[in-house]
Design an enzyme around this catalytic site. Structure first.
Site, PDB file in Angstrom:
ATOM      1  CB  CYS A 380      -0.227  -3.091 -53.669  1.00 42.37           C
ATOM      2  SG  CYS A 380       0.587  -1.534 -53.974  1.00 42.37           S
ATOM      3  CG  HIS A 569      -1.496   4.901 -54.035  1.00 45.28           C
ATOM      4  ND1 HIS A 569      -1.932   4.455 -52.803  1.00 45.28           N
ATOM      5  CD2 HIS A 569      -1.326   3.798 -54.781  1.00 45.28           C
ATOM      6  CE1 HIS A 569      -2.002   3.132 -52.810  1.00 45.28           C
ATOM      7  NE2 HIS A 569      -1.651   2.711 -54.017  1.00 45.28           N
TER       8      HIS A 569
END
Length: 650
Positions: A380, A569
């Site tokens: 990711c 995040h």
């Protein structure tokens, strides 16, 4: 290149979307109170000019600055935007998109340059004067340089549009507008170019068809309808929801990925857009203000008196033509095969043609035999929450086959990687990092069909490519098979599975009682992210700049996992603002709208290491249990949250 353009378009959208409410307010005031409006009122109509000239550009500049450098960036972005507004005769939306982020970036660099060098007690003085001085300079730059350049550019574009209109060629604009839209440049086109030009025309004649060039929901509706009836079977179930979000909610971005998956469908969008503009021009259609968002409800709200028939004909034509062309391009469903049956096995018709598919692997990119896979990489953007969640799920699924599962940032994909699972928005980056690996895209972080395909290939020794699975490659030579059989016979029986060890209470510092917030009122997604980041800051896990990184990360790919959970995040670049590893837990019983999905649990992450992996693994386990997931969404006990998420000992 496409990924970079999408990322750029997402950033531009980030400046516009938070301010859509202001555009709606301006559009309603315009539709109601201008001389040709529904209830003309000269006094209230005086709001129209100042709002489009000052308020809307300032909001865009403020938001763009905030995205780059938080609150200080927002303030200097608004100051700098004022410089491009003054002295021009057009709404300076495009100038605001430039000056807001630019001024905030300059201030950010200046703040970094003096960080740690300011004498104690002088911080507020230096902060205020540095912002004021740089703000003055950027406003002057906007007034003398950026503003005139943007005004000239918009004037040229306006002349080009006027040429198309006066010569009956406006439908040709769709050739450029529709491809740019699906690359997520729709907000830049609509609010940066077409809205200012349309506003000028509307002020003169009471309406403008330019407001309908980009925002028409018809072409997108037709494309989604074609996918619903004739698209790949795995996509058909998702299209009804996408139609509602697009046509009634006005979120055109929902259909862009469908076109990007089958680029030839851009021809359907162009055909629908051109046909709609042809009909709209012939019927003298137009809106009195931008339809923001581009929903059919917004169209009704800003259609002038007597213009509803022309508006509906314009939208309907776009929908019908794009549907017909799109259905043709999809072959009216002929040849579409569902690769996997409902129970995960290969369909018989696919199995019969498996051998040709396996030998044609080079045409589909790299291919690997599932039996040869020894390592699966989950990639990711930042290698933090999203990839860890998928890795935890896949690790449990593939452990019995001896496959190691690792998570990593997409920039850290190793050269030795055989198979990479990554979000569809990161596929191009992953393939560029390792062109020899099989890169399998997924769209949802939980329960995506791609996970089942990978497991099926490894379990049944099938050929795995980016596009699917097929029967196993050539048979193993007899001698090798015999040797393998003998080795298997000589091997001892598999050791029994280790008993599960008892759970332990979380150590303080990663997720502790102070980081659990329950029963919070419903807020917007951006506000939920700000609250999440603020919690990490309050826990001493990050500085306030990390919150900006969390908002920027959300513009790249959504951090919504599924099952009502999101894990916001920061970006890789924002990791420098993390001071220690920590997780938070925010519960929103009434839910948060997370790009059309509902998040009840938001778990912010701050980590420069793997300290949070055990918790995320436990979270994946908890979410797999519907009863535990429901308890997380509804519990009123902090201790219960900590108990549910307590990781098992290794």
């Amino acid at each position: 290149m496409r990924a970079r353009i999408q990322k750029f378009g997402g950033y531009l959208a980030g400046m516009i979307m938070p301010n859509i409410g202001a555009f709606i307010a301006w559009g309603l005031i315009t539709a109601l109170f201008i001389p040709t409006g529904w209830t003309p009122n000269e006094g209230l109509a005086s709001l129209v000019g100042p709002m489009i000239t000052y308020l809307l550009p300032l909001l865009i500049g403020y938001t763009g600055g905030r995205m780059v450098h938080g609150q200080r960036g927002a303030v200097i972005g608004a100051i700098a935007t004022m410089g491009v507004i003054v002295g021009v005769d057009i709404p300076m939306f495009l100038g605001a998109m430039i000056m807001g982020p630019l001024a905030a970036y300059v201030l950010k660099k200046a703040d970094q340059a003096i960080e740690g060098k300011v004498p104690a007690g002088f911080e507020m003085l230096i902060d205020n004067f540095s912002l004021g001085i740089l703000g003055m300079g950027m406003a002057i730059l906007g007034k003398l340089a950026i503003g005139p350049v943007v005004e000239t550019l918009v004037t040229w574009l306006g002349d080009g549009v006027n040429f198309l209109v006066s010569n009956g060629l406006l439908p040709l604009a769709s050739i450029f507008v529709e491809p740019a839209k699906v690359l997520f440049l729709n907000n830049a086109i609509n609010h940066g170019v077409l809205s200012p030009l349309g506003a000028a025309e509307s002020a003169e004649v009471g309406k403008s068809i330019l407001f309908m060039v980009e925002s028409n929901p018809g072409p997108g509706l037709g494309i989604l309808a074609a996918f619903a009836l004739f698209g790949p079977r795995m996509l058909r179930a998702s299209t009804p929801g996408a139609i509602i979000i697009h046509f009634f909610g006005g979120i055109h971005e929902i259909y862009f990925p469908y076109v990007l998956m089958k680029p030839k469908m851009i021809l359907a969008a162009i055909a629908g857009g051109m046909s709609a503009l042809f009909v709209g021009t012939a019927l003298n259609a137009g809106l009195v203000a931008p339809a923001s968002p581009g929903s059919i409800f917004a169209y009704f709200a800003v259609t002038p008196r007597g213009g509803f028939l022309a508006m509906l004909a314009t939208v309907g034509t776009g929908a019908v033509i794009s549907f017909v062309v799109g259905s043709f391009l999809l072959g009216f469903g002929r040849g579409e095969k569902k690769l996997l049956s409902d129970d995960g096995a290969l369909d018989d018709d696919v199995a019969l043609s498996a051998a040709p598919l396996a030998t044609a692997g080079t045409a589909r990119g790299p291919v690997v035999s599932g039996g040869d896979v020894r390592e699966l990489i989950i990639a990711c953007d930042a290698g933090m929450g999203s990839s860890v969640m998928v890795a935890s799920t896949m690790r449990k699924k593939l452990a019995q086959y001896g496959v190691e599962v690792r998570h990593t940032p997409v920039a850290g994909i190793p050269d030795s990687a055989q198979v990479v699972l990554t979000h569809e928005g990161l596929v191009d980056q992953a393939r560029k990092k390792n062109p020899h690996a099989v890169v399998v895209p997924f769209s949802q972080y939980m329960g995506d069909p791609a996970f089942a395909r990978v497991e099926d290939a490894i379990k049944n020794n099938l050929s795995l490519s980016a596009t699917g699975v097929s029967a196993a490659p050539a048979a193993v030579p007899v001698a090798a098979a015999a040797a393998s059989s003998a080795a298997s016979a000589a091997a001892p029986a598999a050791a029994p599975a280790r008993p599960r060890r008892p759970k332990k209470r979380l150590e303080r510092g990663v997720l502790n009682p102070e980081g659990v917030k329950l029963g919070l009122p419903s807020v917007s997604k951006d506000e939920a992210i700000r609250q999440s980041g603020g919690l990490l800051v309050a826990l001493g896990a990050a500085t306030p700049q990390y919150v900006d990184g969390m908002l920027a990360r959300e513009l790249q790919t959504s951090t919504f996992l599924g099952n009502g959970v999101a894990i916001p995040h920061g970006t890789n670049e924002s990791r420098e603002f993390i001071t220690k590893a920590a997780l938070g837990f925010l519960q929103f019983p009434d839910g948060v709208d997370w790009d059309g999905k509902t998040a009840h649990v938001v778990i912010p992450i701050a980590s420069n290491s793997d300290e949070h992996i055990a918790i995320l693994g436990a979270l994946a386990t908890a979410l797999a249990d519907p009863a535990k997931a429901e308890r997380l969404r509804t519990t009123t006990s902090v201790d219960e949250v900590l108990d549910i998420l307590a990781p098992e000992e290794d």
